[in-house]
Design an enzyme around this catalytic site. Structure first.
Site, PDB file in Angstrom:
ATOM      1  N   TYR A 158      33.951  17.532   4.318  1.00 18.66           N
ATOM      2  CA  TYR A 158      34.827  18.057   5.365  1.00 18.66           C
ATOM      3  C   TYR A 158      36.118  17.252   5.458  1.00 18.66           C
ATOM      4  O   TYR A 158      37.158  17.771   5.860  1.00 18.66           O
ATOM      5  CB  TYR A 158      34.081  18.038   6.701  1.00 18.66           C
ATOM      6  CG  TYR A 158      34.559  19.057   7.698  1.00 18.66           C
ATOM      7  CD1 TYR A 158      34.803  20.380   7.339  1.00 18.66           C
ATOM      8  CD2 TYR A 158      34.752  18.712   9.028  1.00 18.66           C
ATOM      9  CE1 TYR A 158      35.217  21.317   8.263  1.00 18.66           C
ATOM     10  CE2 TYR A 158      35.168  19.643   9.971  1.00 18.66           C
ATOM     11  CZ  TYR A 158      35.399  20.937   9.577  1.00 18.66           C
ATOM     12  OH  TYR A 158      35.808  21.858  10.494  1.00 18.66           O
ATOM     13  N   LYS A 165      39.808  17.792  13.384  1.00 14.82           N
ATOM     14  CA  LYS A 165      38.998  18.214  14.524  1.00 14.82           C
ATOM     15  C   LYS A 165      38.868  17.090  15.553  1.00 14.82           C
ATOM     16  O   LYS A 165      38.830  17.353  16.762  1.00 14.82           O
ATOM     17  CB  LYS A 165      37.615  18.665  14.046  1.00 14.82           C
ATOM     18  CG  LYS A 165      37.616  19.972  13.281  1.00 14.82           C
ATOM     19  CD  LYS A 165      38.123  21.142  14.136  1.00 14.82           C
ATOM     20  CE  LYS A 165      37.975  22.465  13.404  1.00 14.82           C
ATOM     21  NZ  LYS A 165      38.500  23.593  14.202  1.00 14.82           N
TER      22      LYS A 165
END
Length: 259
Positions: A158, A165
């Site tokens: 990720y 995020k």
């Protein structure tokens, strides 16, 4: 029309495919009585086709969150498609992007240009969208809800989207702080993995499937975006009148358990 969003107007970004959480948030918002306005970027024809699958027609306005002119004119364009009405009660932020070299496991090699793009589109855009919509919300208040993926830990592959995020989560808290005096709430829904168009571009996405299959106490269906969409609609409603700066996890409970 009855429902927990009866009489409200909600702006929903990120409706690109019927599999997206944003699409189901828009659908449920309409079913709960809201008038929905959509935004699209780039592939507007695709958004229009997907929007026709909603229970009722929803006007579409173009929005590139990196385009200052489009942000500055957003409130006026929403007014125009709403027949001059100056009211907006809710905003759904479902916007995220990272270049391919910012994903996939080579975290240390990613250059600043790609990192900057991920941060601007995925995190700073929450603040930019909030300010663009503020002229329509400042008199009556309302709710901003963003879509998140748990950023407390480092996930495989990720990479810089995980950092983005984390920045989104921090941005949400500051938006909540600064817009709270205007009676505008800002919260996030940290959803478990869903097989969306965006997910297909994440190398190693199947790793998430394995984690959720083994660790979710409530179980998790990667093909079902509705649980997260329901949380979005609930946070848009008046049922959370004094909740802001919060992250609601809709992930089958994975965030709460260890290995």
């Amino acid at each position: 029309m009855s429902g927990i969003l009866a009489g409200k107007r909600v702006l929903v970004t990120g409706v690109l495919m019927e599999s997206s959480i944003a699409f189901h948030a828009a659908r449920l918002a309409q079913e709960q009585g809201a008038e929905v306005v959509l935004t699209g970027y780039g592939r507007l024809g695709l958004v229009e086709r997907v929007a026709r699958r909603l229970p009722r027609p929803a006007p579409l306005v173009e929005l590139d969150v990196r385009d200052t002119a489009q942000l500055d004119s957003l409130a006026d364009r929403i007014r125009k498609c709403a027949g001059g009405d100056t009211r907006l009660d809710g905003v759904v932020h479902s916007i995220a992007f990272a270049p391919q070299d910012a994903l996939g496991g080579d975290f240390m090699a990613t250059g600043w240009d790609s990192v900057a793009t991920a941060l601007e589109v995925s995190a700073y855009s929450l603040k930019a969208l909030a300010m663009a919509c503020l002229p329509l919300m400042k008199e009556r208040g309302g709710a901003i809800v963003g879509l998140d993926f748990d950023a407390r830990i480092a996930w495989p592959a990720y990479d810089w989207m995980g950092v983005a995020k984390a920045a989104l989560e921090a941005t949400s808290r500051y938006v909540a702080r600064d817009l709270g005096p205007r009676d505008i709430r800002c919260n996030l829904v940290a959803a478990g993995p869903v097989k969306t168009m965006a997910a297909r571009h994440i190398p190693g996405f199947d790793t998430f499937r394995e984690v959720w299959e083994t660790r979710a106490p409530l179980g998790w269906d990667l093909a079902d975006p509705e649980p997260a969409a329901r949380a979005v609609v609930a946070l848009l409603s008046d049922w959370f009148p004094r909740t802001t700066g919060e992250i609601v996890h809709v992930d089958g409970g994975v965030h709460a358990v260890g290995a």
